[in-house]
Design a protein around this motif. Structure first.
Motif, PDB file in Angstrom:
ATOM      1  N   SER A  12      68.073  18.381  26.453  1.00 50.49           N
ATOM      2  CA  SER A  12      66.388  18.325  26.588  1.00 50.49           C
ATOM      3  C   SER A  12      65.917  17.207  27.499  1.00 50.49           C
ATOM      4  N   GLY A  13      66.771  18.186  28.920  1.00 48.91           N
ATOM      5  CA  GLY A  13      65.825  17.095  30.045  1.00 48.91           C
ATOM      6  C   GLY A  13      66.664  15.880  30.268  1.00 48.91           C
ATOM      7  N   GLY A  14      65.940  14.798  30.907  1.00 51.76           N
ATOM      8  CA  GLY A  14      66.114  13.814  30.868  1.00 51.76           C
ATOM      9  C   GLY A  14      65.816  13.104  30.235  1.00 51.76           C
ATOM     10  N   PRO A  15      67.077  12.018  29.625  1.00 51.94           N
ATOM     11  CA  PRO A  15      67.012  11.548  28.673  1.00 51.94           C
ATOM     12  C   PRO A  15      65.230  10.259  28.604  1.00 51.94           C
ATOM     13  N   TYR A  16      65.304   9.875  27.988  1.00 51.29           N
ATOM     14  CA  TYR A  16      63.766   8.600  27.941  1.00 51.29           C
ATOM     15  C   TYR A  16      64.491   7.853  29.157  1.00 51.29           C
ATOM     16  N   ASP A  17      63.616   6.971  29.383  1.00 48.49           N
ATOM     17  CA  ASP A  17      63.287   5.982  30.149  1.00 48.49           C
ATOM     18  C   ASP A  17      64.914   4.351  30.384  1.00 48.49           C
ATOM     19  N   THR A  18      63.808   4.132  28.712  1.00 48.20           N
ATOM     20  CA  THR A  18      65.118   3.157  28.564  1.00 48.20           C
ATOM     21  C   THR A  18      67.321   3.969  28.774  1.00 48.20           C
ATOM     22  N   LEU A  19      67.011   5.038  28.192  1.00 52.52           N
ATOM     23  CA  LEU A  19      68.376   5.164  28.775  1.00 52.52           C
ATOM     24  C   LEU A  19      69.564   5.507  30.026  1.00 52.52           C
ATOM     25  N   GLU A  20      67.674   5.606  30.493  1.00 49.07           N
ATOM     26  CA  GLU A  20      68.382   5.968  32.248  1.00 49.07           C
ATOM     27  C   GLU A  20      69.241   4.501  33.036  1.00 49.07           C
ATOM     28  N   SER A  21      69.322   3.880  31.969  1.00 50.88           N
ATOM     29  CA  SER A  21      69.931   2.585  32.775  1.00 50.88           C
ATOM     30  C   SER A  21      71.340   2.684  31.878  1.00 50.88           C
ATOM     31  N   VAL A  22      71.243   2.906  30.473  1.00 47.83           N
ATOM     32  CA  VAL A  22      72.706   3.107  29.543  1.00 47.83           C
ATOM     33  C   VAL A  22      73.626   4.126  30.168  1.00 47.83           C
TER      34      VAL A  22
ATOM     35  N   MET B  52      73.677  16.156  23.824  1.00 54.49           N
ATOM     36  CA  MET B  52      72.589  15.194  23.283  1.00 54.49           C
ATOM     37  C   MET B  52      71.568  15.515  23.151  1.00 54.49           C
ATOM     38  N   PHE B  53      70.653  15.476  21.946  1.00 57.18           N
ATOM     39  CA  PHE B  53      69.617  15.709  22.497  1.00 57.18           C
ATOM     40  C   PHE B  53      68.688  14.944  21.987  1.00 57.18           C
ATOM     41  N   GLN B  54      67.021  15.166  22.723  1.00 54.32           N
ATOM     42  CA  GLN B  54      66.318  13.699  22.598  1.00 54.32           C
ATOM     43  C   GLN B  54      65.217  14.995  21.660  1.00 54.32           C
ATOM     44  N   ARG B  55      64.777  14.032  20.032  1.00 55.58           N
ATOM     45  CA  ARG B  55      63.844  15.418  19.962  1.00 55.58           C
ATOM     46  C   ARG B  55      62.870  15.338  20.151  1.00 55.58           C
ATOM     47  N   SER B  56      62.006  13.638  19.611  1.00 55.63           N
ATOM     48  CA  SER B  56      61.418  13.839  20.620  1.00 55.63           C
ATOM     49  C   SER B  56      60.536  13.779  21.864  1.00 55.63           C
ATOM     50  N   ARG B  57      58.815  14.397  21.954  1.00 58.35           N
ATOM     51  CA  ARG B  57      59.035  14.368  23.867  1.00 58.35           C
ATOM     52  C   ARG B  57      58.875  13.382  25.277  1.00 58.35           C
ATOM     53  N   GLY B  58      58.985  12.221  23.918  1.00 60.51           N
ATOM     54  CA  GLY B  58      59.333  10.640  24.945  1.00 60.51           C
ATOM     55  C   GLY B  58      57.965  10.616  26.184  1.00 60.51           C
ATOM     56  N   TYR B  59      58.043  10.235  26.972  1.00 60.58           N
ATOM     57  CA  TYR B  59      56.974  10.196  27.796  1.00 60.58           C
ATOM     58  C   TYR B  59      56.885  11.629  29.149  1.00 60.58           C
ATOM     59  N   SER B  60      56.801  12.624  27.755  1.00 63.76           N
ATOM     60  CA  SER B  60      56.947  13.688  28.940  1.00 63.76           C
ATOM     61  C   SER B  60      55.867  15.477  27.847  1.00 63.76           C
ATOM     62  N   GLN B  61      55.737  16.430  28.635  1.00 59.00           N
ATOM     63  CA  GLN B  61      54.983  17.022  28.054  1.00 59.00           C
ATOM     64  C   GLN B  61      55.657  18.083  28.006  1.00 59.00           C
ATOM     65  N   ARG B  62      56.664  18.265  27.535  1.00 55.84           N
ATOM     66  CA  ARG B  62      57.593  19.013  26.393  1.00 55.84           C
ATOM     67  C   ARG B  62      57.313  19.022  25.082  1.00 55.84           C
ATOM     68  N   PRO B  63      57.046  19.998  24.453  1.00 57.46           N
ATOM     69  CA  PRO B  63      56.891  19.642  23.081  1.00 57.46           C
ATOM     70  C   PRO B  63      58.333  19.004  21.817  1.00 57.46           C
TER      71      PRO B  63
ATOM     72  N   LEU C  53      80.884  17.981  20.305  1.00 55.24           N
ATOM     73  CA  LEU C  53      79.967  16.360  19.337  1.00 55.24           C
ATOM     74  C   LEU C  53      78.250  16.826  20.090  1.00 55.24           C
ATOM     75  N   PHE C  54      78.038  17.126  18.894  1.00 60.90           N
ATOM     76  CA  PHE C  54      75.990  17.039  18.919  1.00 60.90           C
ATOM     77  C   PHE C  54      75.544  15.648  18.087  1.00 60.90           C
ATOM     78  N   PHE C  55      74.965  14.872  19.536  1.00 56.89           N
ATOM     79  CA  PHE C  55      74.103  13.881  18.794  1.00 56.89           C
ATOM     80  C   PHE C  55      72.296  13.798  18.982  1.00 56.89           C
ATOM     81  N   VAL C  56      71.794  13.432  18.471  1.00 54.78           N
ATOM     82  CA  VAL C  56      69.958  13.277  18.077  1.00 54.78           C
ATOM     83  C   VAL C  56      69.672  11.876  18.687  1.00 54.78           C
ATOM     84  N   ASP C  57      68.850  11.595  19.545  1.00 54.70           N
ATOM     85  CA  ASP C  57      67.783  10.797  19.277  1.00 54.70           C
ATOM     86  C   ASP C  57      66.743  10.792  18.181  1.00 54.70           C
ATOM     87  N   ASN C  58      67.123  10.810  17.528  1.00 49.89           N
ATOM     88  CA  ASN C  58      65.930  11.024  16.585  1.00 49.89           C
ATOM     89  C   ASN C  58      64.480  10.267  16.608  1.00 49.89           C
ATOM     90  N   CYS C  59      64.289   9.069  17.328  1.00 50.02           N
ATOM     91  CA  CYS C  59      63.238   8.563  16.922  1.00 50.02           C
ATOM     92  C   CYS C  59      61.449   9.314  17.087  1.00 50.02           C
TER      93      CYS C  59
END
Length: 418
Positions: free
Chosen positions: A109-119, A164-175, A197-203
């Motif tokens: 779903s595009g680049g991961p949320y900012d704090t995951l970039e370090s992970v 890996m899928f990020q459900r929320s838009r985070g700091y982006s303009q996608r839905p 395996l399908f993982f979801v950031d459900n925040c």
């Protein structure tokens, strides 16, 4: 625009959004029933709130809470602990528990949320996945903001283990990704490669819809208790929910191999965890209703908001566009001034762990960082977008919207609020 004109504007918006509020109430009712049925099934009692100290061995209240989470999320197993301090921490447990040197992960779903970039090691950091020889591929969304399943398939390699899928838009303009969209992607990809395996950031997504990602094929979902599932009452904590073997591996990362979920004292926090989950469907419904109202009112005042008020929602976040850093700061400070806590504080942009840009946070909350409470934050980078979320009660959001408009108009005037 004076106070009476602002109240009239908000009242007109409330009348228009009534159909959306009714849909949210129906979702809230369905989710509340699901939570109560899990409580009834596990026979929750006062004794379950007692907690443990030290190692936390034989903590029946903690273990029962995890069984309840598994029931609510329709999953085989759950790890719900105060020792998980954030959504990023929960995701880290899932990734490090499952991935091994030489594995590959696809961010679908595009680049991961900012704090995951370090992970991950996108931003070089000690202890990242990259240090363990785990590689990644980022697949951008389509121009319309949808999952590009064809491109995801092309990114899958023989060594790919997790998508890996990020459900929320985070700091982006996608839905935000809807449960239906996730289900279609899971079905398509599992037919292509059954062992993925399908993982979801459900925040920010829990209880926004009537189904959760595990119900439609996710193998592991992760999130924070100081967002939706804590109901505004949980003062810390996070969760990892899904297939039992994957949850067990995450538990070994949280504590130690060989002991896993057997240890971890709940201390005095079980009552607020139970009560927070009980309250979560209602409180998420309040926050969603407030978000719909804010989107309608701000659009009437000339702001570009996403999602617009009558769009289906799959997370809590409302994005608002600004033409300058100064106006973004003005907005965040107006949100802070409407908070129940620290309303007198003036938010300032500052460096923050896990982010490349300075971040401004309007967070007058009872729980530090509790973004189910009314808050707004943004990285200070162009183009300028503020992200507003939460609201423990609809009434607070309504009053806050009125106060925000009053603050903005008194500074910039009604003809050009920003």
């Amino acid at each position: 625009m004076n106070r009476y004109e602002i109240e009239d504007l908000v009242g007109t918006a409330e009348a228009e959004i009534e159909p959306a509020l009714k849909r949210i109430k129906k979702t809230t009712l369905d989710n509340q029933r699901k939570v109560l049925e899990a409580f009834w099934s596990e026979r929750v009692s006062q004794a379950d709130f007692n907690g443990t100290t030290g190692y936390g061995l034989d903590d029946e209240g903690r273990d029962k809470l995890e069984r309840i989470y598994a029931l609510v999320f329709r999953a085989p197993a759950a790890l719900v602990r105060q020792q998980i301090v954030s959504g990023t921490h929960a995701i880290r447990l899932g990734l490090f528990g499952t991935l091994r040197p030489g594995n590959h992960i696809v961010f679908a779903s595009g680049g991961p949320y900012d704090t995951l970039e370090s992970v991950v090691g996108i931003r070089p950091t000690p202890g990242s996945l990259a240090e363990w020889g785990i590689t990644y591929t980022i697949v951008p969304l389509t121009e319309s903001g949808s999952l590009d399943v064809k491109a995801i398939k092309n990114a899958v390699k023989p060594e790919t283990t997790v998508v890996m899928f990020q459900r929320s838009r985070g700091y982006s303009q996608r839905p935000a990704l809807t449960i239906d969209e996730l289900e279609q992607a899971f079905n398509n990809l599992s037919a292509y490669r059954p062992n993925l395996l399908f993982f979801v950031d459900n925040c920010y997504g829990e209880f926004v819809e009537t189904r959760e990602p595990v119900e439609v094929g996710a193998h592991l979902v992760m999130g924070s208790l100081i967002k939706n599932p804590g109901g505004g009452l949980a003062s810390t904590g996070g969760y990892v929910i899904g297939e039992a073997d994957l949850v067990e591996k995450a538990a070994a990362q949280l504590t130690a191999p060989g002991v896993g979920a057997e240890i971890g004292p709940s201390q005095h926090l079980l009552r607020e965890f139970y009560q927070g989950l009980y309250m979560a469907p209602h409180t998420v419904g309040e926050a969603l209703s407030g978000s719909v109202l804010a989107a309608n009112v701000l659009a009437r005042c000339g702001f570009k908001c996403s999602p617009v008020w009558d769009e289906p929602r799959s997370d809590l976040i409302l994005s608002v566009e600004f033409d300058s850093a100064d106006n973004l700061l003005l907005f965040c400070r107006a949100v802070q001034s409407a908070a129940a806590v620290d309303s007198f504080v003036v938010p300032q942009p500052a460096p923050m762990a896990g982010y490349d840009d300075e971040v401004v946070m309007a967070a007058g909350t009872f729980v530090q960082g509790g973004s189910l409470e009314l808050s707004a934050d943004a990285p200070l980078r162009a183009p300028y977008f503020g992200y507003i979320q939460g609201g423990l009660t609809y009434e607070h959001v309504r009053i806050a919207v009125e106060n925000i408009l009053s603050e903005i108009f008194s500074r910039n005037g009604p003809e050009n609020p920003f």
